[in-house]
Design an enzyme around this catalytic site. Structure first.
Site, short mmCIF file in Angstrom:
data_model
loop_
_atom_site.label_atom_id
_atom_site.label_comp_id
_atom_site.label_asym_id
_atom_site.label_seq_id
_atom_site.Cartn_x
_atom_site.Cartn_y
_atom_site.Cartn_z
N ASN A 143 4.98 5.41 1.79
CA ASN A 143 4.81 6.86 1.75
C ASN A 143 5.84 7.57 2.61
O ASN A 143 6.42 7.00 3.53
CB ASN A 143 3.39 7.23 2.20
CG ASN A 143 2.35 6.67 1.26
OD1 ASN A 143 1.54 5.86 1.65
ND2 ASN A 143 2.41 7.09 0.01
N PHE A 184 -5.23 14.89 -1.72
CA PHE A 184 -3.82 15.05 -2.07
C PHE A 184 -3.01 14.16 -1.09
O PHE A 184 -3.29 12.98 -1.02
CB PHE A 184 -3.46 16.53 -2.19
CG PHE A 184 -3.95 17.02 -3.56
CD1 PHE A 184 -5.32 17.12 -3.83
CD2 PHE A 184 -3.06 17.25 -4.59
CE1 PHE A 184 -5.78 17.45 -5.12
CE2 PHE A 184 -3.51 17.58 -5.87
CZ PHE A 184 -4.87 17.68 -6.13
N ASP A 188 6.97 8.45 -10.34
CA ASP A 188 6.79 9.70 -9.57
C ASP A 188 6.76 10.91 -10.49
O ASP A 188 7.45 10.95 -11.51
CB ASP A 188 7.94 9.88 -8.57
CG ASP A 188 7.66 9.24 -7.23
OD1 ASP A 188 6.54 8.71 -7.05
OD2 ASP A 188 8.56 9.26 -6.36
N TYR A 222 -3.92 0.70 -8.73
CA TYR A 222 -4.63 1.35 -7.62
C TYR A 222 -5.36 2.60 -8.12
O TYR A 222 -6.54 2.79 -7.88
CB TYR A 222 -3.64 1.72 -6.51
CG TYR A 222 -4.12 2.84 -5.64
CD1 TYR A 222 -5.12 2.64 -4.70
CD2 TYR A 222 -3.59 4.14 -5.78
CE1 TYR A 222 -5.58 3.69 -3.93
CE2 TYR A 222 -4.04 5.18 -5.00
CZ TYR A 222 -5.04 4.95 -4.08
OH TYR A 222 -5.51 6.00 -3.32
N LYS A 270 -9.54 3.75 -8.60
CA LYS A 270 -10.20 5.01 -8.18
C LYS A 270 -10.91 5.66 -9.37
O LYS A 270 -12.05 6.12 -9.26
CB LYS A 270 -9.18 5.98 -7.59
CG LYS A 270 -8.59 5.56 -6.25
CD LYS A 270 -9.62 5.58 -5.14
CE LYS A 270 -9.06 5.18 -3.80
NZ LYS A 270 -10.09 4.90 -2.78
N SER A 286 -8.40 -5.46 7.56
CA SER A 286 -7.33 -6.04 6.74
C SER A 286 -6.09 -5.15 6.76
O SER A 286 -4.98 -5.62 6.58
CB SER A 286 -7.80 -6.27 5.31
OG SER A 286 -8.02 -5.04 4.66
N GLY A 301 -9.61 2.74 9.48
CA GLY A 301 -8.39 3.10 8.76
C GLY A 301 -7.90 4.51 9.11
O GLY A 301 -8.49 5.19 9.95
N SER A 317 -8.86 10.10 -5.14
CA SER A 317 -7.46 10.48 -4.93
C SER A 317 -6.97 11.38 -6.06
O SER A 317 -7.41 11.24 -7.21
CB SER A 317 -6.61 9.21 -4.88
OG SER A 317 -5.26 9.51 -5.04
N1 UFG Z 1 9.53 9.92 -1.24
C1 UFG Z 1 10.90 9.77 -0.96
N2 UFG Z 1 11.26 8.70 -0.19
C2 UFG Z 1 10.38 7.79 0.30
C3 UFG Z 1 9.00 7.96 0.01
C4 UFG Z 1 8.62 9.02 -0.77
O1 UFG Z 1 11.72 10.57 -1.39
O2 UFG Z 1 10.80 6.84 0.99
C5 UFG Z 1 9.09 11.08 -2.03
C6 UFG Z 1 8.42 10.74 -3.33
O3 UFG Z 1 9.37 10.59 -4.37
C7 UFG Z 1 7.50 11.95 -3.52
C8 UFG Z 1 7.12 12.35 -2.10
O4 UFG Z 1 8.13 11.78 -1.28
O5 UFG Z 1 8.20 13.00 -4.11
C9 UFG Z 1 5.77 11.83 -1.64
O6 UFG Z 1 5.70 10.43 -1.85
P1 UFG Z 1 4.53 9.54 -1.21
O7 UFG Z 1 4.81 8.12 -1.57
O8 UFG Z 1 4.37 9.86 0.23
O9 UFG Z 1 3.21 10.07 -1.93
P2 UFG Z 1 2.84 10.12 -3.49
O10 UFG Z 1 2.59 11.55 -3.83
O11 UFG Z 1 3.78 9.37 -4.32
O12 UFG Z 1 1.48 9.27 -3.52
C10 UFG Z 1 0.40 9.63 -2.67
C11 UFG Z 1 -0.36 8.37 -2.25
C12 UFG Z 1 -1.09 7.78 -3.39
C13 UFG Z 1 -1.93 8.80 -4.05
C14 UFG Z 1 -1.13 10.03 -4.42
C15 UFG Z 1 -2.07 11.09 -4.88
O13 UFG Z 1 0.54 7.40 -1.75
O14 UFG Z 1 -1.94 6.78 -2.90
O15 UFG Z 1 -0.43 10.52 -3.30
O16 UFG Z 1 -1.43 12.08 -5.55
F1 UFG Z 1 -2.47 8.27 -5.14
#
Ligand code: UFG
Length: 331
Positions: free
Chosen positions: A198, A177, A291, A148, A152, A34, A10, A124
């Site tokens: 993400n 993070f 978020d 999810y 964890k 997977s 991964g 996480s």
């Molecule tokens: N974002 C956008 N547009 C997108 C995707 C994300 O604006 O298409 C923004 C989100 O709103 C957020 C930032 O980008 O402000 C980061 O978003 P991510 O989805 O990349 O990451 P997250 O912080 O939401 O979540 C990640 C992992 C989770 C983990 C978490 C831990 O995806 O698995 O960090 O804090 F649990």
């Protein structure tokens, strides 16, 4: 020292395998592919010039896992394997609970049988839920907002109970993070099978022209420019954090792995455009449900106790993430 890496093909697992081999650990990799590809194994070998055993198994299969422990004298395990998509976990909670919990319990039972009691677990920052203040310290209250994250948190609880019952275990929980970037060789990186959830994989797909534009989920947060702030950490730094954790395995330990620095969505998009000299079109849309405005780590504990400090910059992360897709023409 021989280390079993579950989920070793991964994103984070593969980069950790590279660092383990570079630091002269013997490794045994298990993965059911997977959410990864078998070719990653060859890429790890190519980068490091080293060979290792790998098995295609699902670690929920106790008999097969037992056989691997019988065939190899495993000293420690780094457990990455698991489902990780927040949105999917909301739609398929039973699949997430069954897979993530079952695989961990099976692994722990087999480790116990073979008297292998050294474990680094891939947790996480999601376990902090909506933090009351920043930066986030390891002793902050824990809660989750999706299945999810709950898997964890449940696994952290299982591991804490296991340690209480048997102090011969050495267990380190690493709370990541936001890992992004890729190996600088361009051979391994993040390669989601489906539409990315993400931010960074999405930015990359816009930059390569696969998607027309990025949706930025809200610009009315109480942050520097109104967009969400996260603690992005280069995946190679994160991988090095696992080496530090292994070197210091002793009792039950918990560490944040981040940089301690917050970066907004717009800052990340602009940096990506600048260092790669490529436009990234975006539109501001509604906030994404669940978020939080901002999230970044207090990194003092990891530095003081295991000597971990992330060194790569946001520029490095943007350059390496783009380089990986360009090299592999995944668009
Ligand atoms: N974002 C956008 N547009 C997108 C995707 C994300 O604006 O298409 C923004 C989100 O709103 C957020 C930032 O980008 O402000 C980061 O978003 P991510 O989805 O990349 O990451 P997250 O912080 O939401 O979540 C990640 C992992 C989770 C983990 C978490 C831990 O995806 O698995 O960090 O804090 F649990």
């Amino acid at each position: 020292m021989k280390v079993l890496v579950t989920g070793g093909a991964g994103f984070i697992g593969s980069h950790t395998c590279v660092e383990l081999l570079n630091n002269n650990y013997d490794i045994v990799v298990v993965d059911n592919y997977s959410n990864s590809k078998p070719e990653v194994i060859d890429k790890i070998k190519k980068i490091t010039g080293k060979d290792f055993k790998n098995y295609e198994i699902d670690i929920c299969d106790k008999e097969k896992l037992d056989k691997i422990f019988a065939e190899n004298k495993i000293d420690a395990v780094i457990h990455f394997a698991g489902y990780k998509a927040v949105g999917e976990s909301v739609k398929k909670p039973l699949m997430y609970y069954r897979n993530n919990i079952d695989s961990t319990l099976t692994l722990l039972e087999v480790m116990n049988k073979y008297n292998c009691k050294n474990l680094v677990f891939s947790s996480s920052a999601t376990v902090y839920g909506s933090p009351n203040s920043l930066p986030i310290k390891e002793d902050f209250p824990l809660s989750t907002t999706n299945p999810y994250g709950t898997t964890k948190l449940m696994i952290e609880g299982i591991l804490k109970d296991l340690y209480i019952s048997d102090k011969d275990f050495n267990i380190t929980l690493l709370r990541y993070f936001n890992p992004i970037g890729a190996h600088e060789s361009g051979l391994i990186g993040e390669n989601p099978n489906d539409i990315p959830n993400n931010l960074m994989p999405y930015i990359v797909k816009v930059a390569t022209g696969e998607y027309d534009h990025l949706n930025i989920f809200g610009n009315d947060y109480d942050t520097i420019d109104g967009t969400g702030v996260r603690d992005y950490i280069h995946v190679v730094d994160l991988a090095i954090g696992h080496i530090k954790a292994l070197e210091h395995l002793n009792g039950l330990r918990i560490y944040n792995l981040g940089t301690g620095k917050g970066t907004s969505v717009l800052e990340l998009v602009n940096t990506f455009s600048k260092v790669n000299n490529v436009p990234v079109k975006y539109e501001i849309t509604d906030r994404r449900a669940g978020d939080i405005a901002a999230c970044y780590a207090d990194v003092k504990k990891a530095f003081n106790e295991i000597g971990f400090k992330a060194t790569k910059t946001i520029e490095d992360m943007c350059r390496d993430a783009y380089n990986f897709v360009i090299q592999n023409k995944k668009y």
